[in-house]
Every structure is written in structure tokens, then in C-alpha cells.
Design an enzyme around this catalytic site. Structure first.
Site, PDB file in Angstrom:
ATOM      1  N   TRP A 206     -35.402 127.773  52.549  1.00 47.07           N
ATOM      2  CA  TRP A 206     -35.071 127.748  51.124  1.00 47.07           C
ATOM      3  C   TRP A 206     -36.039 126.809  50.412  1.00 47.07           C
ATOM      4  O   TRP A 206     -36.297 125.689  50.880  1.00 47.07           O
ATOM      5  CB  TRP A 206     -33.628 127.288  50.962  1.00 47.07           C
ATOM      6  CG  TRP A 206     -33.147 127.127  49.559  1.00 47.07           C
ATOM      7  CD1 TRP A 206     -33.301 128.003  48.530  1.00 47.07           C
ATOM      8  CD2 TRP A 206     -32.423 126.015  49.031  1.00 47.07           C
ATOM      9  NE1 TRP A 206     -32.707 127.516  47.387  1.00 47.07           N
ATOM     10  CE2 TRP A 206     -32.160 126.295  47.666  1.00 47.07           C
ATOM     11  CE3 TRP A 206     -31.954 124.822  49.580  1.00 47.07           C
ATOM     12  CZ2 TRP A 206     -31.456 125.414  46.849  1.00 47.07           C
ATOM     13  CZ3 TRP A 206     -31.248 123.943  48.768  1.00 47.07           C
ATOM     14  CH2 TRP A 206     -31.006 124.241  47.417  1.00 47.07           C
ATOM     15  N   ASP A 287     -26.907 123.337  56.851  1.00 43.41           N
ATOM     16  CA  ASP A 287     -26.751 123.766  55.463  1.00 43.41           C
ATOM     17  C   ASP A 287     -25.945 125.068  55.502  1.00 43.41           C
ATOM     18  O   ASP A 287     -26.440 126.114  55.936  1.00 43.41           O
ATOM     19  CB  ASP A 287     -28.117 124.006  54.832  1.00 43.41           C
ATOM     20  CG  ASP A 287     -28.036 124.406  53.356  1.00 43.41           C
ATOM     21  OD1 ASP A 287     -26.906 124.541  52.847  1.00 43.41           O
ATOM     22  OD2 ASP A 287     -29.097 124.588  52.728  1.00 43.41           O
ATOM     23  N   LYS A 324     -21.743 131.032  46.409  1.00 42.96           N
ATOM     24  CA  LYS A 324     -21.849 132.438  46.798  1.00 42.96           C
ATOM     25  C   LYS A 324     -20.491 133.022  47.184  1.00 42.96           C
ATOM     26  O   LYS A 324     -20.097 134.073  46.681  1.00 42.96           O
ATOM     27  CB  LYS A 324     -22.816 132.571  47.980  1.00 42.96           C
ATOM     28  CG  LYS A 324     -24.176 131.911  47.782  1.00 42.96           C
ATOM     29  CD  LYS A 324     -24.912 132.470  46.588  1.00 42.96           C
ATOM     30  CE  LYS A 324     -26.354 132.007  46.526  1.00 42.96           C
ATOM     31  NZ  LYS A 324     -26.553 130.579  46.327  1.00 42.96           N
TER      32      LYS A 324
END
Length: 485
Positions: A206, A287, A324
Site C-alpha cells: 500500500w 495491517d 471497507k
């Protein structure tokens, strides 16, 4: 901008602050400087400021009057600030918004869209908000560590009801600003208590990971992850690089739905990674941004951190996000968790996280935390949420299948099965920067320049259009021999 550049061109360019308004050898304190020397107006023009010790200008005033060139140099404190490079992800949306074509597609930002390509507010979120509004809650600050009921349910969601660490009270949880804020608090904590350590981050990753840990003052390094030849996991390269990492190094691991590749280790590979961390003394920092959203199963998507903590007995740090899986993008709700060795360490670690949070944003927001608490803490809402997650992840799975079929019909000589092997929001296509730019310019299809497609932003009805754009780009702009494309 370094200190030296600030002194050369900023407000401090008059040799030094203590000497700016007096001759060499006669430094003055700030108050005296303001009283005895000329002053800059907001427009940068010098005006005379008479001294309290005399009624008019003196030879001393003449000595300290800056030249016009020196005034110009000091006109702006910010004149040497350089333009930061554009964010590679958010820049995609900016380009998309400027495009007036009716055919345009935004496959850049990782945000879920419906089949009509509209943002979605989950029904379960609407119901939770109705409950919250009926409670007549006040708008007081939360505690620095966050909303206590939220902290309880989020740790349980992550680690499971049967977690050994939870039962033994060895879990630290701090509510923070979604995944990014949680990672940043964790990075600041590492910088303070593990100074000198290196943080190993997957290649690719990311785009914000290197910003977060680098800006916290930590050294970063890459470990191999993506195999361009197979468009899959380079597990051997990953193991080789982590095996060479010094003991005490921190390893950033994507808990599920690796961003940007959509390629995750198998459970057997996760076991080997956990054993490697244990044998080599590496510290895992997970993460977890897509729990429940990747596979549709909260349990499956949390398998890796649960295995590391409970089965392997490893200490870990985990960041969580509800952007999300609950669609709470703008609520900025998430958490930073740690599984530690002893319950005695919990209040110590939490105290330091609170100290960092206090100096960073002081208190976390309330509304999103209450939504999560209502949904996760209520059996009926929780069951409904799981169904909605399955629907979201199911839609993306269907889009993957449709895109693969469309690509295979247009370019059957190429293996497109990676489209459906990868999971989560993204597909990492292996397309080159030039091929992506061709799709931007000719087809109005916007994705990140590394070839990452956010399939959460694609509808079944537009799969054929995307396939046309991809095949045309590949045929028109041949890739280098080193690239699979």
C-alpha cells in the site's frame, strides 16, 4: 526542508535571529529586538518602530535597518517549501474527475461501489445509527484510549471469542483514526521504544506504508513479495529476505487481501512465516484493513494474526480499519492492538499509546465507534452485517469472473486465471506504466500507474469495456521482456 535551507532563505536568513536587529557582538533578546528595530508588516514592507529609549531615529537605527534585498528574502517564511509529489492513488481520482467522457471508469481508489457504481451505506449501519440517535448521547470528548465498549468488541472481533490472549488479559487496544491513524501511532511507538530498528515492508505494498513509517523516523527496507512471472506470491524470495533481516526487525504483514496484489500466503505458508519470525526474532506488525471483506468470512480473514498470537505465542501489533468492511470510510474508525507477554505490560503499553495519541489528535471520534459497537455487539445486527459483507465480497468475486471470461475471449493465448486467484478489492495485473497511461488517454479507464485495478469500482456491465481497454493497451504498448505482460 533542512535547517540550513531555512536559515538561508526563510525568516532566519538575517544571519541569525539574535543578530538580525543589532550590530555584530550585540545580540538582543526577542522582546528588545521588537522594541528597537524596524518591523516587517504583513505585506513584507519595513516600517519604523521607534525605540522606547529615544523619540526619533538614531545612528543605531541606521545600523540595523535591513537592505531591500534582505527584506525580500525574509518576505515569506514558506518560500523554500517544495511542492510535494502528488499522491499516486488520490491523483487517480483527481484525473478521473477532470475527464468529461461518459465512458470513464475510476478503478483507482479502494472504495466499494454498487453495481450502479454508487457508494453504499450498509443497511446495518443505518439501523445502528437509528439506535444511536434514539439514545440522546452527548457530544463530550471520548477518553484518549477511545470508547470502552468499542475497544472490547473490536479486540474480540480481531482475535476471536476463544482467544487465549484475551482470556489472559494480555491485549492492549486503543481506538484510533482508522487504519492509517492506527499505523501511525504504532510507528511512533516503535520509533520511541525500538529506535534503530528496521521496518521491513513488502514489495509492492500500500502506497502509504512507507510514508507512515518513514515519517516517524524509522528505517525501512523492502522484502520480496510479488512474482511478476506468475503474477503470484514470491514466497521463496520473501523467506530469503526475511531470513536475512537482523533480529529485532519489524515485519509489516497484510493480514488478508494484500494491497495492491490481492495475493495472500496459504495457511501453510503463514505457518512458515510465523515460525521464521519466532526463530529469527522478528516482530510481526499486521495491517488488517479488510477483515470479512476479502473472503466474506470474518474468521478466515483473521486467521493469520490469530495463529501468530495463540498458536505460536508471538507478541504482535495489529492495526484495524472499519472503512471497507462496514463502509465507514469517512468516520475514521479503527484500532491499534497488541498481544503482549504479560498482563502487567498492558497498562504500560497503553499509557504510551495514549501519550502519543494525545499529542497527535488528542481524542478519537465518537460516531463511528458507536456504530461498530452496536453492530458487533448485537447478535441480530452482527448476523445481518455478515450477510451484507458476503454480498459485497460476492459481487467482487462475480466481477472477477466476468472480467476473466471477457479477457480470455479477447486474448486466449494469455493466462488470465490470476484475476480470480487474487482476492479482495484489487487485481494486480502486471501492466506497465505506459500501458496504464494508454488506458487513461484512449479509454478513459483510470487506475494506479503500477497496474492495480480496484475491482470494487467495476460493474458487471462494464467488464467487457475494461477488457477491451486492457487488451488494446497490451497490444498497442508492448511490455519490456522482463515483464510478464
Amino acid at each position: 526542508m533542512g535547517h540550513s535551507s531555512a536559515v538561508r532563505g526563510g525568516v532566519g536568513s538575517h544571519r541569525a535571529a539574535s543578530a538580525s536587529f543589532g550590530p555584530p557582538g550585540l545580540p538582543l533578546g526577542p522582546a528588545k529586538m521588537m522594541m528597537t528595530g524596524p518591523a516587517l508588516s504583513t505585506s513584507g514592507v519595513v516600517s519604523s518602530v521607534p525605540s522606547r529609549r529615544s523619540s526619533g531615529p538614531s545612528s543605531r537605527d541606521a545600523l540595523v535597518r535591513p537592505s531591500s534585498s534582505r527584506v525580500r528574502a525574509a518576505a515569506s517564511f514558506f518560500q523554500e517549501v517544495e511542492q510535494a509529489p502528488p499522491d499516486p492513488i488520490l491523483g487517480v481520482t483527481e484525473a478521473f474527475k477532470k475527464d468529461s467522457s461518459p465512458d470513464k471508469l475510476n478503478l483507482g481508489v479502494g472504495a466499494y461501489r454498487t453495481e450502479n457504481l454508487e457508494p453504499l451505506v450498509l443497511d446495518v449501519v443505518k439501523k445502528a445509527e437509528e439506535r444511536i440517535m434514539s439514545q440522546n448521547n452527548n457530544k463530550e470528548y471520548l477518553a484518549v484510549e477511545g470508547f470502552a465498549p468499542f475497544r472490547e468488541v473490536t479486540a474480540r472481533l480481531l482475535l476471536g471469542d476463544d482467544s487465549k490472549a484475551l482470556k489472559e488479559k494480555r491485549v492492549v487496544t486503543l481506538q484510533s483514526l482508522s487504519g492509517t491513524g492506527s499505523l501511525r501511532i504504532g510507528a511512533a511507538f516503535l520509533a520511541k521504544f525500538r529506535a534503530g530498528t528496521t521496518v521491513y515492508i513488502s514489495n509492492p505494498t500500500w502506497g502509504n506504508h512507507f510514508n507512515i513509517f518513514g515519517d516517524a523516523g524509522l528505517e525501512t527496507a523492502k522484502y520480496r513479495y510479488f512474482d511478476a512471472k506468475t503474477i503470484g506470491l514470491d514466497f521463496d524470495g520473501m523467506v530469503e529476505d526475511l531470513s536475512a533481516a537482523p533480529a529485532g526487525s519489524v515485519v509489516i504483514l497484510h493480514g488478508c487481501a494484500h494491497n495492491p496484489t490481492g495475493v495472500d500466503p496459504t495457511k501453510e505458508q503463514w505457518k512458515k512465516i510465523a515460525q521464521l519470525c519466532k526463530d529469527k526474532g522478528l516482530f510481526p506488525f499486521f495491517d488488517v484493513a479488510y477483515q470479512g471483506f476479502a473472503s466474506g468470512s470474518l474468521e478466515e480473514d483473521a486467521w493469520a494474526p490469530r495463529y501468530f498470537a495463540d498458536e505460536m505465542g508471538l507478541e504482535i501489533i495489529v492495526s484495524q480499519s472499519y472503512s471497507k468492511n462496514l463502509g465507514l470510510y469517512g468516520e475514521r474508525v479503527g484500532a491499534l492492538n497488541a498481544v503482549v507477554s504479560s498482563a502487567d505490560e498492558v497498562p504500560k503499553v497503553l499509557s504510551q499509546w495514549k501519550r502519543i495519541a494525545r499529542a497527535t489528535y488528542s481524542n478519537p471520534p465518537t460516531h463511528g465507534a458507536r456504530i461498530v459497537t452496536e453492530v458487533v455487539g448485537d447478535d441480530a445486527l452482527f448476523s445481518e452485517w455478515k450477510k451484507e459483507m458476503e454480498e459485497m465480497s460476492g459481487r467482487i468475486i462475480n466481477v472477477r469472473a466476468a472480467l476473466q471470461k471477457a479477457l480470455e475471449s479477447r486474448m486466449p493465448e494469455k493466462d488470465w486465471t490470476f484475476i480470480t486467484r487474487q482476492i479482495g478489492m484489487f487485481s494486480y495485473t502486471g501492466m506497465t506504466k505506459e500501458q496504464v497511461e494508454h488506458m487513461w488517454e484512449k479509454w478513459h479507464v483510470y487506475c494506479t500507474k503500477d497496474g492495480r485495478l480496484s475491482l470494487a469500482g467495476l460493474s458487471l456491465s462494464r467488464a467487457d469495456y475494461l477488457a477491451d481497454a486492457m487488451v488494446d493497451a497490451i497490444n498497442t504498448v508492448p511490455a519490456s521482456p522482463q515483464s510478464k505482460m
